[in-house]
Design a protein around this motif. Structure first.
Motif, PDB file in Angstrom:
ATOM      1  N   LYS A 266       0.844  -1.197   0.000  1.00  0.00           N
ATOM      2  CA  LYS A 266       0.000   0.000   0.000  1.00  0.00           C
ATOM      3  C   LYS A 266       0.884   1.253   0.000  1.00  0.00           C
ATOM      4  O   LYS A 266       0.658   2.175  -0.785  1.00  0.00           O
ATOM      5  N   ASP A 267       1.902   1.260   0.859  1.00  0.00           N
ATOM      6  CA  ASP A 267       2.828   2.396   0.904  1.00  0.00           C
ATOM      7  C   ASP A 267       3.634   2.505  -0.388  1.00  0.00           C
ATOM      8  O   ASP A 267       3.891   3.606  -0.883  1.00  0.00           O
ATOM      9  N   MET A 268       4.019   1.356  -0.927  1.00  0.00           N
ATOM     10  CA  MET A 268       4.774   1.346  -2.195  1.00  0.00           C
ATOM     11  C   MET A 268       3.930   1.958  -3.312  1.00  0.00           C
ATOM     12  O   MET A 268       4.421   2.767  -4.087  1.00  0.00           O
ATOM     13  N   ALA A 269       2.670   1.541  -3.391  1.00  0.00           N
ATOM     14  CA  ALA A 269       1.785   2.051  -4.440  1.00  0.00           C
ATOM     15  C   ALA A 269       1.647   3.561  -4.336  1.00  0.00           C
ATOM     16  O   ALA A 269       1.711   4.278  -5.338  1.00  0.00           O
ATOM     17  N   LYS A 270       1.491   4.038  -3.113  1.00  0.00           N
ATOM     18  CA  LYS A 270       1.336   5.471  -2.895  1.00  0.00           C
ATOM     19  C   LYS A 270       2.595   6.231  -3.310  1.00  0.00           C
ATOM     20  O   LYS A 270       2.520   7.232  -4.027  1.00  0.00           O
ATOM     21  N   SER A 271       3.753   5.754  -2.889  1.00  0.00           N
ATOM     22  CA  SER A 271       5.003   6.457  -3.201  1.00  0.00           C
ATOM     23  C   SER A 271       5.360   6.373  -4.689  1.00  0.00           C
ATOM     24  O   SER A 271       6.002   7.278  -5.229  1.00  0.00           O
ATOM     25  N   MET A 272       4.939   5.302  -5.355  1.00  0.00           N
ATOM     26  CA  MET A 272       5.242   5.134  -6.781  1.00  0.00           C
ATOM     27  C   MET A 272       4.186   5.765  -7.685  1.00  0.00           C
ATOM     28  O   MET A 272       4.389   5.859  -8.887  1.00  0.00           O
ATOM     29  N   GLY A 273       3.053   6.144  -7.085  1.00  0.00           N
ATOM     30  CA  GLY A 273       1.969   6.709  -7.876  1.00  0.00           C
ATOM     31  C   GLY A 273       1.296   5.682  -8.762  1.00  0.00           C
ATOM     32  O   GLY A 273       0.811   5.999  -9.845  1.00  0.00           O
ATOM     33  N   LEU A 274       1.283   4.430  -8.281  1.00  0.00           N
ATOM     34  CA  LEU A 274       0.674   3.333  -9.031  1.00  0.00           C
ATOM     35  C   LEU A 274      -0.440   2.705  -8.213  1.00  0.00           C
ATOM     36  O   LEU A 274      -0.522   2.910  -7.001  1.00  0.00           O
ATOM     37  N   SER A 275      -1.263   1.916  -8.870  1.00  0.00           N
ATOM     38  CA  SER A 275      -2.325   1.217  -8.151  1.00  0.00           C
ATOM     39  C   SER A 275      -1.736   0.034  -7.378  1.00  0.00           C
ATOM     40  O   SER A 275      -0.679  -0.500  -7.736  1.00  0.00           O
ATOM     41  N   TYR A 276      -2.430  -0.378  -6.343  1.00  0.00           N
ATOM     42  CA  TYR A 276      -1.999  -1.533  -5.556  1.00  0.00           C
ATOM     43  C   TYR A 276      -1.834  -2.767  -6.440  1.00  0.00           C
ATOM     44  O   TYR A 276      -0.799  -3.454  -6.344  1.00  0.00           O
ATOM     45  N   PRO A 277      -2.822  -3.097  -7.316  1.00  0.00           N
ATOM     46  CA  PRO A 277      -2.655  -4.287  -8.162  1.00  0.00           C
ATOM     47  C   PRO A 277      -1.426  -4.212  -9.073  1.00  0.00           C
ATOM     48  O   PRO A 277      -0.768  -5.226  -9.311  1.00  0.00           O
ATOM     49  N   THR A 278      -1.090  -3.031  -9.550  1.00  0.00           N
ATOM     50  CA  THR A 278       0.093  -2.884 -10.400  1.00  0.00           C
ATOM     51  C   THR A 278       1.359  -3.182  -9.616  1.00  0.00           C
ATOM     52  O   THR A 278       2.244  -3.909 -10.082  1.00  0.00           O
ATOM     53  N   VAL A 279       1.444  -2.643  -8.403  1.00  0.00           N
ATOM     54  CA  VAL A 279       2.615  -2.886  -7.553  1.00  0.00           C
ATOM     55  C   VAL A 279       2.673  -4.356  -7.161  1.00  0.00           C
ATOM     56  O   VAL A 279       3.755  -4.965  -7.134  1.00  0.00           O
ATOM     57  N   ARG A 280       1.531  -4.964  -6.908  1.00  0.00           N
ATOM     58  CA  ARG A 280       1.471  -6.397  -6.587  1.00  0.00           C
ATOM     59  C   ARG A 280       2.005  -7.223  -7.757  1.00  0.00           C
ATOM     60  O   ARG A 280       2.750  -8.189  -7.567  1.00  0.00           O
ATOM     61  N   ASN A 281       1.648  -6.831  -8.975  1.00  0.00           N
ATOM     62  CA  ASN A 281       2.138  -7.536 -10.167  1.00  0.00           C
ATOM     63  C   ASN A 281       3.645  -7.401 -10.314  1.00  0.00           C
ATOM     64  O   ASN A 281       4.325  -8.365 -10.700  1.00  0.00           O
ATOM     65  N   ILE A 282       4.168  -6.220 -10.024  1.00  0.00           N
ATOM     66  CA  ILE A 282       5.615  -6.014 -10.088  1.00  0.00           C
ATOM     67  C   ILE A 282       6.308  -6.944  -9.096  1.00  0.00           C
ATOM     68  O   ILE A 282       7.305  -7.609  -9.425  1.00  0.00           O
ATOM     69  N   LEU A 283       5.775  -7.018  -7.877  1.00  0.00           N
ATOM     70  CA  LEU A 283       6.350  -7.894  -6.862  1.00  0.00           C
ATOM     71  C   LEU A 283       6.236  -9.357  -7.281  1.00  0.00           C
ATOM     72  O   LEU A 283       7.191 -10.124  -7.147  1.00  0.00           O
ATOM     73  N   ASP A 284       5.081  -9.752  -7.795  1.00  0.00           N
ATOM     74  CA  ASP A 284       4.897 -11.141  -8.237  1.00  0.00           C
ATOM     75  C   ASP A 284       5.888 -11.513  -9.330  1.00  0.00           C
ATOM     76  O   ASP A 284       6.456 -12.611  -9.315  1.00  0.00           O
ATOM     77  N   ASN A 285       6.114 -10.601 -10.281  1.00  0.00           N
ATOM     78  CA  ASN A 285       7.079 -10.859 -11.352  1.00  0.00           C
ATOM     79  C   ASN A 285       8.497 -10.989 -10.795  1.00  0.00           C
ATOM     80  O   ASN A 285       9.282 -11.821 -11.260  1.00  0.00           O
ATOM     81  N   LEU A 286       8.820 -10.184  -9.801  1.00  0.00           N
ATOM     82  CA  LEU A 286      10.131 -10.252  -9.169  1.00  0.00           C
ATOM     83  C   LEU A 286      10.299 -11.582  -8.429  1.00  0.00           C
ATOM     84  O   LEU A 286      11.361 -12.217  -8.499  1.00  0.00           O
ATOM     85  N   ILE A 287       9.263 -12.028  -7.761  1.00  0.00           N
ATOM     86  CA  ILE A 287       9.300 -13.311  -7.053  1.00  0.00           C
ATOM     87  C   ILE A 287       9.524 -14.450  -8.049  1.00  0.00           C
ATOM     88  O   ILE A 287      10.343 -15.339  -7.806  1.00  0.00           O
ATOM     89  N   VAL A 288       8.822 -14.425  -9.160  1.00  0.00           N
ATOM     90  CA  VAL A 288       8.997 -15.465 -10.190  1.00  0.00           C
ATOM     91  C   VAL A 288      10.436 -15.469 -10.690  1.00  0.00           C
ATOM     92  O   VAL A 288      11.060 -16.518 -10.833  1.00  0.00           O
ATOM     93  N   LYS A 289      10.998 -14.290 -10.941  1.00  0.00           N
ATOM     94  CA  LYS A 289      12.373 -14.195 -11.435  1.00  0.00           C
ATOM     95  C   LYS A 289      13.352 -14.754 -10.402  1.00  0.00           C
ATOM     96  O   LYS A 289      14.277 -15.479 -10.761  1.00  0.00           O
ATOM     97  N   LEU A 290      13.154 -14.429  -9.142  1.00  0.00           N
ATOM     98  CA  LEU A 290      14.073 -14.887  -8.100  1.00  0.00           C
ATOM     99  C   LEU A 290      13.956 -16.394  -7.851  1.00  0.00           C
ATOM    100  O   LEU A 290      14.916 -17.040  -7.443  1.00  0.00           O
ATOM    101  N   ASN A 291      12.774 -16.948  -8.107  1.00  0.00           N
ATOM    102  CA  ASN A 291      12.580 -18.394  -7.931  1.00  0.00           C
ATOM    103  C   ASN A 291      13.122 -19.194  -9.112  1.00  0.00           C
ATOM    104  O   ASN A 291      13.170 -20.406  -9.061  1.00  0.00           O
ATOM    105  N   GLY A 292      13.517 -18.478 -10.173  1.00  0.00           N
ATOM    106  CA  GLY A 292      14.137 -19.117 -11.325  1.00  0.00           C
ATOM    107  C   GLY A 292      13.184 -19.864 -12.140  1.00  0.00           C
ATOM    108  O   GLY A 292      13.273 -20.670 -12.919  1.00  0.00           O
TER     109      GLY A 292
END
Length: 91
Positions: free
Chosen positions: A65-91
């Motif tokens: 929620k704080d990330m979305a606010k500071s980035m000026g993005l919606s919560y679902p968009t920030v959640r998608n960014i995090l999910d994509n990062l998790i997938v990348k880190l899990n290989g």
């Protein structure tokens, strides 16, 4: 004083696009060199933008929620960014 150009660690081979590995490291203070075939640390394989997101996420105590606010993005968009990062880190 001249502005220093910030160099970025390349992650892919410019010739064939394969992932690069670390082959040599050195100490600027004493000149010691270490050579071999080493993997990058897991987080070392992130792009600058991905690493900045991870750093900001930690600084925000994991609050999307704080990330979305500071980035000026919606919560679902920030959640998608995090999910994509998790997938990348899990290989």
């Amino acid at each position: 004083m001249k502005d220093e150009i910030k160099k970025h660690l390349p992650l892919q081979c410019p010739a064939c696009s394969s992932s690069l590995r670390v082959g040599k490291m050195f100490c600027k203070e004493c000149g010691t060199e270490v050579c071999g075939d080493f993997e990058l640390p897991l987080l070392g394989g992130l792009t600058e933008k991905e690493a900045q997101f991870a750093l900001d996420f930690i600084k925000a105590s994991g609050s999307l929620k704080d990330m979305a606010k500071s980035m000026g993005l919606s919560y679902p968009t920030v959640r998608n960014i995090l999910d994509n990062l998790i997938v990348k880190l899990n290989g």
